[in-house]
Design a protein around this motif. Structure first.
Motif, mmCIF file in Angstrom:
data_model
loop_
_atom_site.group_PDB
_atom_site.id
_atom_site.type_symbol
_atom_site.label_atom_id
_atom_site.label_comp_id
_atom_site.label_asym_id
_atom_site.label_seq_id
_atom_site.Cartn_x
_atom_site.Cartn_y
_atom_site.Cartn_z
ATOM 1 N N THR A 94 39.772 54.738 29.654
ATOM 2 C CA THR A 94 39.992 54.582 31.087
ATOM 3 C C THR A 94 40.049 55.964 31.726
ATOM 4 N N ASP A 121 36.976 49.989 33.165
ATOM 5 C CA ASP A 121 37.310 50.300 34.543
ATOM 6 C C ASP A 121 37.698 49.004 35.246
ATOM 7 N N ASN A 122 39.012 48.705 35.216
ATOM 8 C CA ASN A 122 39.574 47.491 35.792
ATOM 9 C C ASN A 122 39.008 46.252 35.101
ATOM 10 N N LEU A 139 42.646 50.334 33.465
ATOM 11 C CA LEU A 139 42.690 50.611 34.902
ATOM 12 C C LEU A 139 42.021 51.939 35.210
ATOM 13 N N ASP A 140 41.226 51.971 36.263
ATOM 14 C CA ASP A 140 40.770 53.259 36.776
ATOM 15 C C ASP A 140 41.979 54.048 37.265
ATOM 16 N N PHE A 151 45.800 49.248 44.302
ATOM 17 C CA PHE A 151 46.092 49.543 42.896
ATOM 18 C C PHE A 151 47.066 48.510 42.329
ATOM 19 N N THR A 154 45.507 45.111 41.842
ATOM 20 C CA THR A 154 44.606 45.099 40.686
ATOM 21 C C THR A 154 45.391 44.988 39.386
ATOM 22 N N VAL A 155 46.503 45.731 39.292
ATOM 23 C CA VAL A 155 47.369 45.636 38.109
ATOM 24 C C VAL A 155 47.849 44.200 37.930
ATOM 25 N N LEU A 168 48.322 47.693 28.644
ATOM 26 C CA LEU A 168 47.742 48.222 29.873
ATOM 27 C C LEU A 168 47.524 49.719 29.728
ATOM 28 N N SER A 170 46.713 53.029 31.627
ATOM 29 C CA SER A 170 46.707 53.574 32.983
ATOM 30 C C SER A 170 47.129 55.032 32.920
#
Length: 261
Positions: A94, A121-122, A139-140, A151, A154-155, A168, A170
């Motif tokens: 990521t 990317d997401n 996650l980007d 953001f 999206t999370v 996750l 990030s």
């Protein structure tokens, strides 16, 4: 261009992570977590870093951003590790803030995909063993989003739609208020560079996004709501070129299935 070569090997930090959601099928599953390479080279063509990777025999390799340095861009050098690492174990990547800022991320992303890296990317990627799942959620970097609200949404969307044990990835650790309200079980981050200078008891002195005496710079944290965070000290350097009491680090996370009462 500065010389970013070292013959030294990074420190290997071992973390055992236990959780009731981890299925027996994934008991002993090994995750190699890398972050913030910043174009630093460990041995000729990353030979030292690759040697460590082979010796640790990870099941997956997760990389949480900033493999390049926008002030010292060398895409070919950034890809040296990945070109061989994909032959050792599946690699997931990521982006970090340096991928965002240097202006050529699409080209870098294409090259990573060409050599076999899973660029999340997401996105969600599932690892399935006997219908038991680990979801790797990528996650980007937050800079790629229009605002914090996008953001956060999206999370939430990604973690709610993932199954099984949820990891996750990030880049920035200091968005803990967003992570703790997600449905992730474990968050992997970097970015803080271990606080650059580390003092006994006090820990790191400064981290971008957290300022002086930052809270989240190294190791395992319980951030609330059953969510844990592991912050990698990273491998390279950026604006501040010195590390004191703060060796470059790779983390080997071994999952442990916790018996349910």
């Amino acid at each position: 261009m500065k010389n970013n070569f070292t013959s030294k090997k990074p420190k290997i930090t071992h973390v055992t992570f236990e959780h009731t959601v981890i299925a027996q099928e994934f008991d002993g599953f090994k995750i190699l977590h890398l972050s913030d390479l910043h174009n630093k080279e460990f041995g000729h063509e990353q030979s030292n870093l690759l040697e460590i990777t082979k010796e640790l025999e990870p099941d997956v390799i997760l990389v949480t951003g900033d493999i390049i340095d926008r002030r010292n861009i060398d895409i070919d050098k950034a890809l040296q590790y990945f070109d061989k690492a994909v032959k050792i174990a599946p690699v997931y990547f990521t982006s970090g803030n340096h991928e965002y800022r240097f202006g050529g991320y699409l080209k870098l992303k294409e090259k990573l995909i060409e050599i076999g890296v899973n660029v999340l990317d997401n996105k969600i990627n599932e690892i399935n063993k006997n219908n038991q799942i680990i979801s790797i959620i990528g996650l980007d970097d937050i800079n790629f989003f229009n605002d914090t609200e996008e953001f956060e949404n999206t999370v939430q969307n990604l973690t709610q739609n993932a199954d099984g044990f949820k990891i996750l990835m990030s880049h920035k650790p200091h968005a803990v208020n967003i992570y703790k309200d997600s449905e992730a079980h474990l968050v992997l981050s970097g970015h803080a560079h271990g606080g650059q200078i580390r003092l006994p008891i006090i820990g790191g002195l400064y981290a971008p996004g957290q300022g002086i005496f930052p809270r989240y710079t190294s190791g395992l944290y319980n951030i609330g709501n059953g969510v844990s965070l592991i912050v990698n000290r990273g491998l390279g350097d950026s604006v501040f070129p010195w590390r004191i009491n703060n060796r470059p680090e790779v983390i080997l996370i071994t999952l442990k299935a916790q018996k349910k009462e």
